[in-house]
Design a protein around this motif. Structure first.
Motif, PDB file in Angstrom:
ATOM      1  N   UNK A 101      26.585   1.496  12.863  1.00 34.52           N
ATOM      2  CA  UNK A 101      26.829   0.665  13.739  1.00 34.52           C
ATOM      3  C   UNK A 101      25.937   0.209  15.188  1.00 34.52           C
ATOM      4  N   UNK A 102      24.829   1.183  15.176  1.00 34.05           N
ATOM      5  CA  UNK A 102      23.822   0.768  15.862  1.00 34.05           C
ATOM      6  C   UNK A 102      23.888   0.245  17.161  1.00 34.05           C
ATOM      7  N   UNK A 103      25.047   1.603  17.639  1.00 33.21           N
ATOM      8  CA  UNK A 103      25.385   1.531  18.674  1.00 33.21           C
ATOM      9  C   UNK A 103      24.527   2.257  19.816  1.00 33.21           C
ATOM     10  N   UNK A 118      17.837  -6.078  24.232  1.00 35.59           N
ATOM     11  CA  UNK A 118      17.591  -6.397  25.521  1.00 35.59           C
ATOM     12  C   UNK A 118      18.443  -7.298  26.119  1.00 35.59           C
ATOM     13  N   UNK A 119      19.548  -7.652  26.611  1.00 38.81           N
ATOM     14  CA  UNK A 119      19.536  -9.241  26.664  1.00 38.81           C
ATOM     15  C   UNK A 119      19.315  -9.968  27.948  1.00 38.81           C
ATOM     16  N   UNK A 120      18.977 -10.895  27.970  1.00 42.75           N
ATOM     17  CA  UNK A 120      18.048 -11.824  28.764  1.00 42.75           C
ATOM     18  C   UNK A 120      19.071 -13.253  28.923  1.00 42.75           C
ATOM     19  N   UNK A 121      20.205 -12.956  28.922  1.00 44.43           N
ATOM     20  CA  UNK A 121      21.097 -14.836  28.488  1.00 44.43           C
ATOM     21  C   UNK A 121      22.024 -14.604  29.418  1.00 44.43           C
ATOM     22  N   UNK A 122      22.683 -15.576  30.261  1.00 44.44           N
ATOM     23  CA  UNK A 122      23.289 -15.558  31.506  1.00 44.44           C
ATOM     24  C   UNK A 122      24.547 -14.734  31.400  1.00 44.44           C
ATOM     25  N   UNK A 123      24.976 -14.053  32.500  1.00 45.91           N
ATOM     26  CA  UNK A 123      25.620 -13.246  32.631  1.00 45.91           C
ATOM     27  C   UNK A 123      27.211 -13.189  31.289  1.00 45.91           C
ATOM     28  N   UNK A 124      27.665 -14.943  31.884  1.00 48.08           N
ATOM     29  CA  UNK A 124      28.925 -15.255  30.981  1.00 48.08           C
ATOM     30  C   UNK A 124      28.812 -15.337  29.443  1.00 48.08           C
ATOM     31  N   UNK A 125      27.358 -14.682  29.144  1.00 47.00           N
ATOM     32  CA  UNK A 125      27.750 -15.027  27.579  1.00 47.00           C
ATOM     33  C   UNK A 125      27.443 -13.596  26.904  1.00 47.00           C
ATOM     34  N   UNK A 126      26.935 -13.112  28.482  1.00 49.40           N
ATOM     35  CA  UNK A 126      26.532 -10.686  28.619  1.00 49.40           C
ATOM     36  C   UNK A 126      27.558 -10.695  27.557  1.00 49.40           C
ATOM     37  N   UNK A 127      28.405 -10.979  28.336  1.00 47.09           N
ATOM     38  CA  UNK A 127      29.433 -10.242  28.189  1.00 47.09           C
ATOM     39  C   UNK A 127      30.265 -10.391  26.884  1.00 47.09           C
ATOM     40  N   UNK A 128      30.097 -12.178  26.292  1.00 45.52           N
ATOM     41  CA  UNK A 128      30.623 -11.897  25.046  1.00 45.52           C
ATOM     42  C   UNK A 128      29.944 -11.520  24.410  1.00 45.52           C
ATOM     43  N   UNK A 129      28.541 -11.085  24.589  1.00 44.75           N
ATOM     44  CA  UNK A 129      27.891 -10.661  23.371  1.00 44.75           C
ATOM     45  C   UNK A 129      28.114  -8.782  23.121  1.00 44.75           C
ATOM     46  N   UNK A 135      30.977  -7.922  24.051  1.00 45.74           N
ATOM     47  CA  UNK A 135      32.029  -7.143  23.546  1.00 45.74           C
ATOM     48  C   UNK A 135      32.401  -7.451  21.837  1.00 45.74           C
ATOM     49  N   UNK A 136      31.292  -8.230  21.726  1.00 42.81           N
ATOM     50  CA  UNK A 136      31.169  -8.312  19.765  1.00 42.81           C
ATOM     51  C   UNK A 136      29.902  -7.629  19.649  1.00 42.81           C
ATOM     52  N   UNK A 137      29.106  -6.543  20.446  1.00 44.26           N
ATOM     53  CA  UNK A 137      28.790  -4.963  20.032  1.00 44.26           C
ATOM     54  C   UNK A 137      30.031  -4.585  20.377  1.00 44.26           C
ATOM     55  N   UNK A 182      26.671  -7.208  16.381  1.00 46.30           N
ATOM     56  CA  UNK A 182      26.616  -7.621  15.093  1.00 46.30           C
ATOM     57  C   UNK A 182      27.783  -9.835  14.671  1.00 46.30           C
ATOM     58  N   UNK A 183      27.202 -10.772  14.579  1.00 45.98           N
ATOM     59  CA  UNK A 183      28.260 -11.835  15.053  1.00 45.98           C
ATOM     60  C   UNK A 183      28.510 -12.775  13.666  1.00 45.98           C
TER      61      UNK A 183
END
Length: 152
Positions: free
Chosen positions: A60-62, A67-78, A80-82, A127-128
């Motif tokens: 699962x590569x947990x 390093x997530x350098x994306x806006x906060x709202x997108x970071x929350x989505x990613x 969750x995907x993680x 893992x999108x």
């Protein structure tokens, strides 16, 4: 991972290379180019893990730092995907329901979820491909092979 650089190795299963960008010990990018960067090194422990995964070893590569350098709202989505488990998939609407601060009944929020997925800087570690009706940042052929590998 206390290193930095570009690492790539050819995957016959994906019919492309797997290329990782690493900075300060964190994955900053994952791509699947036909030809890797000229300075890409084929030797890295994380690539070894990726290739074991591509050969059927569940991972699962947990523990991999991304390093997530994306806006906060997108970071929350990613983020969750993680957390989506190996071998399980969800819909965009289900992902929206699982993400704090996102309204699955709001079309603008659903667009935000899709945008976050398509702009994912580290497909595979985020893992999108487990979102069965959403876009993936990986090329379609790679996405389908990852889905097939996990039985999705």
């Amino acid at each position: 991972m206390d290193d930095a650089g570009i690492y790539a190795r050819e995957s016959p299963y994906l019919d492309s290379h797997v290329q990782l960008g690493i900075a300060s010990g964190r994955v900053v990018s994952v791509s699947f180019p036909e030809t890797p960067e000229d300075n890409a090194d084929p030797d890295h422990d994380l690539l070894d893990r990726v290739f074991a995964y591509l050969e059927g070893t569940e991972d699962d590569f947990a523990d991999v730092q991304v390093a997530l350098t994306v806006p906060t709202d997108r970071r929350k989505v990613l983020e969750t995907v993680r957390d989506l488990p190996y071998g399980e998939s969800v819909t965009v609407a289900a992902l929206a329901r699982m993400t704090p601060g996102i309204d699955a009944d709001d079309e603008e929020d659903l667009r935000l979820v899709r945008t976050a997925l398509s702009d994912n800087p580290a497909p595979l570690f985020i893992p999108d491909h487990r979102v069965n009706d959403g876009p993936s940042a990986a090329p379609p052929a790679v996405e389908q092979r990852l889905r097939s590998l996990e039985g999705l």
